[in-house]
Design a protein around this motif. Structure first.
Motif, PDB file in Angstrom:
ATOM      1  N   ARG A 106       0.811  -1.186   0.047  1.00  0.00           N
ATOM      2  CA  ARG A 106      -0.043   0.067  -0.276  1.00  0.00           C
ATOM      3  C   ARG A 106       1.146   1.258   0.069  1.00  0.00           C
ATOM      4  N   LYS A 107       1.954   1.131   0.643  1.00  0.00           N
ATOM      5  CA  LYS A 107       2.974   2.328   0.685  1.00  0.00           C
ATOM      6  C   LYS A 107       3.526   2.712  -0.719  1.00  0.00           C
ATOM      7  N   ASP A 108       3.805   1.771  -1.349  1.00  0.00           N
ATOM      8  CA  ASP A 108       4.544   1.901  -2.745  1.00  0.00           C
ATOM      9  C   ASP A 108       3.825   0.714  -3.531  1.00  0.00           C
ATOM     10  N   PRO A 109       2.520   1.165  -4.153  1.00  0.00           N
ATOM     11  CA  PRO A 109       1.849   0.257  -4.946  1.00  0.00           C
ATOM     12  C   PRO A 109       2.657  -0.417  -6.228  1.00  0.00           C
ATOM     13  N   THR A 110       3.675   0.120  -6.798  1.00  0.00           N
ATOM     14  CA  THR A 110       4.259  -0.064  -8.068  1.00  0.00           C
ATOM     15  C   THR A 110       5.567  -0.715  -7.892  1.00  0.00           C
ATOM     16  N   PHE A 111       6.154  -1.007  -6.639  1.00  0.00           N
ATOM     17  CA  PHE A 111       7.631  -1.279  -6.726  1.00  0.00           C
ATOM     18  C   PHE A 111       7.595  -2.663  -6.591  1.00  0.00           C
ATOM     19  N   TRP A 112       6.441  -3.468  -5.977  1.00  0.00           N
ATOM     20  CA  TRP A 112       6.792  -4.815  -5.762  1.00  0.00           C
ATOM     21  C   TRP A 112       6.039  -5.594  -6.818  1.00  0.00           C
ATOM     22  N   ASP A 113       6.191  -6.543  -7.270  1.00  0.00           N
ATOM     23  CA  ASP A 113       5.689  -7.361  -8.645  1.00  0.00           C
ATOM     24  C   ASP A 113       4.819  -8.653  -8.029  1.00  0.00           C
ATOM     25  N   GLY A 114       4.811  -8.771  -6.691  1.00  0.00           N
ATOM     26  CA  GLY A 114       3.914  -9.961  -6.376  1.00  0.00           C
ATOM     27  C   GLY A 114       4.124 -10.163  -4.896  1.00  0.00           C
ATOM     28  N   ALA A 115       3.410 -10.996  -4.394  1.00  0.00           N
ATOM     29  CA  ALA A 115       3.434 -11.278  -2.673  1.00  0.00           C
ATOM     30  C   ALA A 115       2.903 -12.710  -2.259  1.00  0.00           C
ATOM     31  N   VAL A 116       3.621 -13.290  -1.730  1.00  0.00           N
ATOM     32  CA  VAL A 116       3.362 -14.433  -0.993  1.00  0.00           C
ATOM     33  C   VAL A 116       2.860 -14.621   0.376  1.00  0.00           C
ATOM     34  N   LEU A 117       1.611 -14.730   0.788  1.00  0.00           N
ATOM     35  CA  LEU A 117       1.163 -14.436   2.039  1.00  0.00           C
ATOM     36  C   LEU A 117       0.710 -15.840   2.668  1.00  0.00           C
ATOM     37  N   VAL A 118       1.520 -16.045   3.849  1.00  0.00           N
ATOM     38  CA  VAL A 118       1.285 -17.419   4.462  1.00  0.00           C
ATOM     39  C   VAL A 118       0.514 -17.237   5.976  1.00  0.00           C
ATOM     40  N   ALA A 119      -0.857 -17.613   6.078  1.00  0.00           N
ATOM     41  CA  ALA A 119      -1.503 -17.414   6.984  1.00  0.00           C
ATOM     42  C   ALA A 119      -1.511 -15.943   7.592  1.00  0.00           C
ATOM     43  N   PRO A 120      -1.710 -15.205   6.735  1.00  0.00           N
ATOM     44  CA  PRO A 120      -1.436 -13.855   7.090  1.00  0.00           C
ATOM     45  C   PRO A 120      -2.344 -13.023   7.995  1.00  0.00           C
ATOM     46  N   MET A 121      -2.031 -12.274   8.848  1.00  0.00           N
ATOM     47  CA  MET A 121      -2.677 -11.675  10.162  1.00  0.00           C
ATOM     48  C   MET A 121      -3.858 -10.521   9.642  1.00  0.00           C
ATOM     49  N   CYS A 122      -4.612 -10.773   8.667  1.00  0.00           N
ATOM     50  CA  CYS A 122      -5.590  -9.816   8.423  1.00  0.00           C
ATOM     51  C   CYS A 122      -6.530  -9.797   9.504  1.00  0.00           C
ATOM     52  N   LYS A 123      -6.806 -10.676  10.219  1.00  0.00           N
ATOM     53  CA  LYS A 123      -7.733 -10.716  11.355  1.00  0.00           C
ATOM     54  C   LYS A 123      -7.274 -11.490  12.230  1.00  0.00           C
ATOM     55  N   ILE A 124      -7.106 -11.207  13.526  1.00  0.00           N
ATOM     56  CA  ILE A 124      -6.939 -12.258  14.682  1.00  0.00           C
ATOM     57  C   ILE A 124      -8.097 -12.677  14.954  1.00  0.00           C
ATOM     58  N   SER A 125      -8.033 -14.304  15.155  1.00  0.00           N
ATOM     59  CA  SER A 125      -9.167 -15.312  15.301  1.00  0.00           C
ATOM     60  C   SER A 125      -9.808 -14.960  16.596  1.00  0.00           C
ATOM     61  N   GLU A 126     -11.190 -14.874  16.642  1.00  0.00           N
ATOM     62  CA  GLU A 126     -11.905 -14.551  17.782  1.00  0.00           C
ATOM     63  C   GLU A 126     -11.622 -15.753  18.827  1.00  0.00           C
ATOM     64  N   LYS A 127     -11.014 -16.729  18.390  1.00  0.00           N
ATOM     65  CA  LYS A 127     -10.474 -17.953  19.673  1.00  0.00           C
ATOM     66  C   LYS A 127      -9.448 -17.480  20.320  1.00  0.00           C
ATOM     67  N   VAL A 128      -8.490 -16.530  19.748  1.00  0.00           N
ATOM     68  CA  VAL A 128      -7.439 -16.120  20.733  1.00  0.00           C
ATOM     69  C   VAL A 128      -7.538 -14.588  21.066  1.00  0.00           C
ATOM     70  N   LYS A 129      -8.389 -14.023  20.651  1.00  0.00           N
ATOM     71  CA  LYS A 129      -8.487 -12.523  20.868  1.00  0.00           C
ATOM     72  C   LYS A 129      -9.255 -12.272  22.397  1.00  0.00           C
ATOM     73  N   PRO A 130      -8.733 -11.305  23.128  1.00  0.00           N
ATOM     74  CA  PRO A 130      -9.611 -10.959  24.193  1.00  0.00           C
ATOM     75  C   PRO A 130     -10.983 -10.500  24.195  1.00  0.00           C
ATOM     76  N   HIS A 131     -11.679 -10.728  25.097  1.00  0.00           N
ATOM     77  CA  HIS A 131     -13.104 -10.036  24.938  1.00  0.00           C
ATOM     78  C   HIS A 131     -13.129  -8.655  24.411  1.00  0.00           C
ATOM     79  N   PRO A 132     -14.146  -7.888  23.853  1.00  0.00           N
ATOM     80  CA  PRO A 132     -14.176  -6.549  23.305  1.00  0.00           C
ATOM     81  C   PRO A 132     -14.232  -5.833  24.828  1.00  0.00           C
TER      82      PRO A 132
END
Length: 244
Positions: free
Chosen positions: A27-53
Motif C-alpha cells: 500500500r505504501k509503494d503500490p508499483t514497486f513490488w511485483d507480487g506477494a506470497v502471504l502465508v496465514a496472514p494476520m488480516c484478522k486475529i481469530s476470535e478464538k485467541v482475541k480477548p473479549h471486546p
C-alpha cells in the motif's frame, strides 16, 4: 538496489503478522513490488485467541500509562500454531523466540493493524498467492478467503489446506511443509521475469500521487483507520508509537 538485481522480479513474503506487514508495504509503494506470497496472514486475529471486546476497551484506556506491562490475556500461541509435537517442543526450547505475554502497547498495535488490513482488502492490487490452513485458530482463514474475493488484483490465487494449522512452513509434518513450499515455488517460478529499465519506469509512472497510508509521526507508516464503533476504546487512537 544492486545492478545485478535491478532486472529481477520483486516479491514480498510474509507469514502471520508478516503477511499484514507485506500488504502495508504494498500500500505504501503500490508499483514497486511485483507480487506477494502471504502465508496465514494476520488480516484478522481469530476470535478464538482475541480477548473479549470489553477487555480490549479497558486495556486501551491505560495503554499510555503502562505500555510495557505484560497484562494482555492471551492463549498459548505455540500450542495453537504448531501441529507437529517434536517441532512444537523445539520451538519452546528456542530462547530467541519471545514466549511471554505481549506488552500492552504491542498487542493493541497488532490488533489495530489487523483491523486496518481487514478494512482495506479491496485496495490490494498486486499479484498474490495466499495460503492458509483450514484448521488455523490463530489467524482466521475466512479473512484469507475474503482477501482473495475482494482484492482488486487481477492475478490472485488462494490455497487452503484441510487439517493444517497456523505454522504451515514450520509446524506441520515434513510432508505438509514440502507441499506448501512446492506450491509457493511453483507460483513464483510462473511469475518471475526479466524487467527492462523502460518497463520499470512505465510501472513507476503509473503509481498514485499519494500513498494510501499515513506517514506522519516522523516517518512512521502507522495506518490511519476509519472510526469503529464496536471497539470504543480503539476509536481515534491510531497515531501513537509502539512500545516494544
Amino acid at each position: 538496489d544492486l545492478e545485478e538485481y535491478r532486472s529481477k522480479s520483486r516479491f514480498l513474503y510474509g507469514e502471520s503478522m508478516g503477511g499484514a506487514v507485506a500488504l502495508l508495504l504494498h500500500r505504501k509503494d503500490p508499483t514497486f513490488w511485483d507480487g506477494a506470497v502471504l502465508v496465514a496472514p494476520m488480516c484478522k486475529i481469530s476470535e478464538k485467541v482475541k480477548p473479549h471486546p470489553l477487555v480490549i476497551t479497558a486495556l486501551t484506556q491505560v495503554e499510555d500509562i503502562i505500555p510495557r506491562w505484560k497484562i494482555v490475556p492471551t492463549k498459548d500461541v505455540i500450542d495453537a500454531a504448531f501441529k507437529d509435537p517434536d517441532k512444537r517442543e523445539k520451538i519452546r526450547k528456542n530462547k530467541l523466540i519471545y514466549q511471554d505475554k505481549p506488552r500492552l502497547k504491542t498487542a493493541l498495535e497488532m490488533l489495530r493493524t489487523s483491523m486496518y488490513v481487514e478494512d482495506s482488502l479491496s485496495k490490494v492490487k498486486l499479484p498474490f498467492l495466499v495460503l492458509h490452513g483450514e484448521a488455523d485458530t490463530v489467524t482466521d482463514p475466512e479473512v484469507s478467503r475474503a482477501l482473495y474475493e475482494h482484492a482488486a488484483s487481477t492475478d490472485k490465487a488462494i490455497k487452503l489446506y484441510p487439517g493444517m494449522w497456523h505454522g504451515l512452513t514450520a509446524g506441520e509434518p515434513d510432508e505438509n511443509v514440502e507441499a506448501v513450499f512446492s506450491d509457493i515455488i511453483a507460483w513464483l517460478n510462473a511469475r518471475r521475469r526479466v524487467w527492462t529499465p523502460e518497463e520499470r519506469l512505465t510501472k513507476m509512472l503509473a503509481a498514485p500521487k499519494k500513498p494510501d497510508i499515513d506517514e506522519k509521526d516522523h516517518g512512521s507508516t502507522r495506518p490511519r483507520r476509519r472510526r469503529r464503533g464496536f471497539l470504543c476504546g480503539l476509536t481515534g487512537r491510531t497515531h501513537h508509537h509502539s512500545e516494544m
